[in-house]
Scaffold this motif. Structure first.
Motif, PDB file in Angstrom:
ATOM      1  N   GLY A   1       0.821  -1.212   0.000  1.00 42.05           N
ATOM      2  CA  GLY A   1       0.000   0.000   0.000  1.00 42.05           C
ATOM      3  C   GLY A   1       0.849   1.253   0.000  1.00 42.05           C
ATOM      4  N   PRO A   2       0.613   2.143   0.969  1.00 38.79           N
ATOM      5  CA  PRO A   2       1.353   3.409   1.006  1.00 38.79           C
ATOM      6  C   PRO A   2       2.776   3.277   1.556  1.00 38.79           C
ATOM      7  CG  PRO A   2      -0.128   3.295   2.874  1.00 38.79           C
ATOM      8  CD  PRO A   2      -0.401   2.072   2.035  1.00 38.79           C
ATOM      9  N   LEU A   3       3.168   2.076   1.966  1.00 40.35           N
ATOM     10  CA  LEU A   3       4.485   1.908   2.568  1.00 40.35           C
ATOM     11  C   LEU A   3       5.622   1.966   1.558  1.00 40.35           C
ATOM     12  CD1 LEU A   3       3.630  -0.928   5.120  1.00 40.35           C
ATOM     13  CD2 LEU A   3       4.144   1.464   5.645  1.00 40.35           C
ATOM     14  N   GLY A   4       5.295   1.753   0.284  1.00 37.24           N
ATOM     15  CA  GLY A   4       6.325   1.837  -0.746  1.00 37.24           C
ATOM     16  C   GLY A   4       7.488   0.905  -0.478  1.00 37.24           C
ATOM     17  N   SER A   5       8.705   1.451  -0.558  1.00 39.30           N
ATOM     18  CA  SER A   5       9.904   0.630  -0.379  1.00 39.30           C
ATOM     19  C   SER A   5      10.153   0.257   1.075  1.00 39.30           C
ATOM     20  CB  SER A   5      11.132   1.384  -0.908  1.00 39.30           C
ATOM     21  OG  SER A   5      11.344   2.577  -0.160  1.00 39.30           O
ATOM     22  N   SER A   6       9.453   0.904   2.006  1.00 44.32           N
ATOM     23  CA  SER A   6       9.743   0.685   3.428  1.00 44.32           C
ATOM     24  C   SER A   6       9.466  -0.755   3.862  1.00 44.32           C
ATOM     25  CB  SER A   6       8.918   1.649   4.283  1.00 44.32           C
ATOM     26  OG  SER A   6       9.259   2.977   3.999  1.00 44.32           O
ATOM     27  N   LEU A   7       8.377  -1.341   3.347  1.00 46.09           N
ATOM     28  CA  LEU A   7       8.032  -2.698   3.773  1.00 46.09           C
ATOM     29  C   LEU A   7       9.059  -3.721   3.286  1.00 46.09           C
ATOM     30  CD1 LEU A   7       6.185  -4.685   5.186  1.00 46.09           C
ATOM     31  CD2 LEU A   7       4.703  -4.691   3.160  1.00 46.09           C
ATOM     32  N   PRO A   8       9.374  -3.800   1.980  1.00 44.79           N
ATOM     33  CA  PRO A   8      10.397  -4.778   1.577  1.00 44.79           C
ATOM     34  C   PRO A   8      11.768  -4.476   2.175  1.00 44.79           C
ATOM     35  CG  PRO A   8       9.781  -3.364  -0.273  1.00 44.79           C
ATOM     36  CD  PRO A   8       8.788  -3.126   0.815  1.00 44.79           C
ATOM     37  N   ALA A   9      12.079  -3.203   2.427  1.00 41.76           N
ATOM     38  CA  ALA A   9      13.373  -2.872   3.038  1.00 41.76           C
ATOM     39  C   ALA A   9      13.434  -3.387   4.467  1.00 41.76           C
ATOM     40  CB  ALA A   9      13.597  -1.360   3.005  1.00 41.76           C
ATOM     41  N   ALA A  10      12.344  -3.237   5.221  1.00 40.88           N
ATOM     42  CA  ALA A  10      12.305  -3.752   6.596  1.00 40.88           C
ATOM     43  C   ALA A  10      12.382  -5.271   6.609  1.00 40.88           C
ATOM     44  CB  ALA A  10      11.026  -3.280   7.286  1.00 40.88           C
ATOM     45  N   ARG A  11      11.649  -5.890   5.685  1.00 45.95           N
ATOM     46  CA  ARG A  11      11.690  -7.354   5.594  1.00 45.95           C
ATOM     47  C   ARG A  11      13.106  -7.825   5.256  1.00 45.95           C
ATOM     48  NH1 ARG A  11       7.586 -10.699   4.933  1.00 45.95           N
ATOM     49  NH2 ARG A  11       6.197  -9.026   4.247  1.00 45.95           N
ATOM     50  N   ALA A  12      13.737  -7.132   4.334  1.00 41.22           N
ATOM     51  CA  ALA A  12      15.099  -7.504   3.930  1.00 41.22           C
ATOM     52  C   ALA A  12      16.060  -7.422   5.108  1.00 41.22           C
ATOM     53  CB  ALA A  12      15.570  -6.601   2.796  1.00 41.22           C
ATOM     54  N   ASP A  13      15.928  -6.365   5.912  1.00 37.48           N
ATOM     55  CA  ASP A  13      16.843  -6.190   7.031  1.00 37.48           C
ATOM     56  C   ASP A  13      16.672  -7.304   8.057  1.00 37.48           C
ATOM     57  OD1 ASP A  13      18.822  -4.444   8.470  1.00 37.48           O
ATOM     58  OD2 ASP A  13      17.224  -4.464   9.962  1.00 37.48           O
ATOM     59  N   LEU A  14      15.421  -7.654   8.361  1.00 37.25           N
ATOM     60  CA  LEU A  14      15.201  -8.726   9.338  1.00 37.25           C
ATOM     61  C   LEU A  14      15.659 -10.072   8.790  1.00 37.25           C
ATOM     62  CD1 LEU A  14      11.735  -7.670  10.830  1.00 37.25           C
ATOM     63  CD2 LEU A  14      13.985  -7.507  11.908  1.00 37.25           C
ATOM     64  N   LEU A  15      15.453 -10.298   7.500  1.00 36.62           N
ATOM     65  CA  LEU A  15      15.942 -11.544   6.884  1.00 36.62           C
ATOM     66  C   LEU A  15      17.467 -11.599   6.922  1.00 36.62           C
ATOM     67  CD1 LEU A  15      13.530 -11.688   3.823  1.00 36.62           C
ATOM     68  CD2 LEU A  15      13.628 -13.376   5.670  1.00 36.62           C
ATOM     69  N   ARG A  16      18.111 -10.460   6.687  1.00 36.65           N
ATOM     70  CA  ARG A  16      19.578 -10.402   6.767  1.00 36.65           C
ATOM     71  C   ARG A  16      20.048 -10.739   8.175  1.00 36.65           C
ATOM     72  NH1 ARG A  16      23.180  -6.662   8.561  1.00 36.65           N
ATOM     73  NH2 ARG A  16      21.459  -5.239   9.097  1.00 36.65           N
ATOM     74  N   ARG A  17      19.378 -10.165   9.169  1.00 33.85           N
ATOM     75  CA  ARG A  17      19.754 -10.432  10.554  1.00 33.85           C
ATOM     76  C   ARG A  17      19.520 -11.892  10.929  1.00 33.85           C
ATOM     77  NH1 ARG A  17      20.447  -5.595  13.420  1.00 33.85           N
ATOM     78  NH2 ARG A  17      19.804  -3.747  12.251  1.00 33.85           N
ATOM     79  N   ALA A  18      18.544 -12.513  10.267  1.00 32.84           N
ATOM     80  CA  ALA A  18      18.245 -13.923  10.535  1.00 32.84           C
ATOM     81  C   ALA A  18      19.166 -14.865   9.768  1.00 32.84           C
ATOM     82  CB  ALA A  18      16.790 -14.217  10.182  1.00 32.84           C
ATOM     83  N   GLY A  19      20.049 -14.300   8.933  1.00 32.77           N
ATOM     84  CA  GLY A  19      20.974 -15.125   8.167  1.00 32.77           C
ATOM     85  C   GLY A  19      20.366 -15.741   6.923  1.00 32.77           C
TER      86      GLY A  19
END
Length: 407
Positions: free
Chosen positions: A355-373
């Motif tokens: 929706g209105p989150l634009g790049s923020s949602l996939p960027a947040a998901r990417a960061d948590l996935l990175r932290r999870a290895g």
């Protein structure tokens, strides 16, 4: 010698709102004030290159803008009344320092934030008139199209003219009634400076600095309003990190990777003082108070060496009782992920729509996935974010992250 183009850009940021506010006061015509100010800035670079930058660029531009406005007024049907006002000294150029003169910009905010106007119209009008943001920039900040934003601005100006909304800071019962709108405008003004919605800058300190200054003026005007002091605390805490948010290559530096030695101790101290006052006056939770407490938790890590992640997640949970904003829900999910582990944050993100989150949602998901290895999934999420990104500093940051996970 000062570079004329750089000086003009800096003067635009510093003086636009001051000049427009002065012309609004003296002519009563919002569109005329903006147009005359724009016409003063547009041709200035040429004589400045030829003759050198004036000793007082703001006064020079104010004089030009005043003359442009009066030239137009002389050709209008209202020439007699406005020229009479000018003859009384209403449009004199003021050479004194900004803090020594009556604050036309604060009057301008309260006029923009009259309850007769819809909230988005108030915000759009203030960002345009006070800060000189383009219609496109305002549309991005408000999540609307350029055409819709332009129409909203025209209707707001017309309503002020037709309704005869006074150009002043209200008194008595009218002042608290107008406060929510004013705080919303100052909050969005600071946010646009702290995290610009477009362009190549990580921060726009001229906007965030103006928001802090005007919030401080408002705090002095309303010493017993906890929300005003809470907003001031939030702004000071956030602004304390400004110098550490930009890398050498101009890209964004995330909070947990910042060099804390570059944080401003004086700004943090000012934030603590404002927060202490807000908490002393408050009778319960509040929108700005909750955000100020979150910002304080980060700022205090400079002293303690650790961030209280659990407290931050709790504050976000409280804030979600005030608003159903998807951006707030996203921030809460990230806070949970940082406090309880990436899996907990990802579980909350899974139920969200872009929706209105634009790049923020996939960027947040990417960061948590990175932290999870989970590097492969993180790379895919970073690519999704890059496809939606709007600012160059964020693009540089996400590209760097993508390389780090092997994308």
């Amino acid at each position: 010698m000062s570079d004329p183009a750089e000086t003009l850009a800096r003067t635009f940021a510093d003086e636009w709102g001051r000049i427009v506010a002065s012309l609004v006061r003296t002519t009563g015509d919002w569109a005329l004030a903006e147009d005359a100010t724009q016409e003063a800035f547009a041709p200035a670079a040429s004589p400045w290159r030829r003759d050198g930058v004036p000793r007082n660029p703001g006064a020079w531009l104010t004089t030009v803008a005043r003359n442009r406005a009066l030239d137009r007024v002389r050709r209008s049907a209202t020439a007699r009344s406005v020229l009479a006002k000018a003859a009384e000294g209403g449009v004199e150029v003021d050479e004194r320092e900004p803090d020594d003169v009556p604050d036309d910009r604060l009057r301008l905010i309260f006029t923009c934030c009259h309850p007769a106007l819809a909230l988005e119209a108030r915000v759009a009008l203030t960002l345009r008139t006070l800060c000189g943001l383009t219609v496109e920039e305002i549309g991005r900040a408000l999540g609307s199209s350029e055409a819709a934003t332009a129409k909203r601005l025209v209707r707001a100006r017309q309503k002020i003219q037709r309704a005869g909304i006074p150009y002043r800071v209200p008194s008595g019962a009218a002042l608290p009634e107008r406060l929510d709108g004013v705080l919303a405008v100052l909050y969005l003004l600071f946010t646009e400076g702290y995290a610009p919605s477009g362009g190549g800058a990580v921060v726009r300190p001229e906007l965030s600095g103006e928001a802090i200054r005007l919030t401080g003026v408002l705090a002095a005007l309303l010493p017993d309003e906890p929300a005003v002091h809470a907003l001031l605390a939030l702004e000071r805490f956030q602004d304390s990190r400004r110098a550490a948010r930009t890398a050498a290559d101009g890209s964004l530096v995330p909070l947990d990777e910042q060099d804390r030695s570059r944080w401003s101790v004086s700004s943090i101290a000012a934030g603590e003082a404002a927060l202490e006052r807000a908490e002393r006056l408050a009778t319960g939770a509040g929108w700005y108070l909750g955000q100020a407490r979150i910002a304080a938790a980060h700022a205090r890590s400079l002293r303690t060496g650790a961030v209280d992640r659990a407290a931050i997640a709790r504050e976000y949970a409280v804030l979600m009782t005030f608003s159903a904003s998807p951006h707030l829900a996203l921030a809460h999910a990230v806070a949970v992920g940082m406090g309880e582990g990436p899996a907990a944050g990802l579980a909350l993100l899974d139920g969200m729509e872009a929706g209105p989150l634009g790049s923020s949602l996939p960027a947040a998901r990417a960061d948590l996935l990175r932290r999870a290895g989970r590097s492969t999934e993180a790379a895919a999420a970073y690519r999704a974010a890059l496809a939606l990104v709007r600012t160059e500093p964020e693009r540089a940051f996400l590209t760097r992250r993508l390389r780090e996970v092997g994308g």
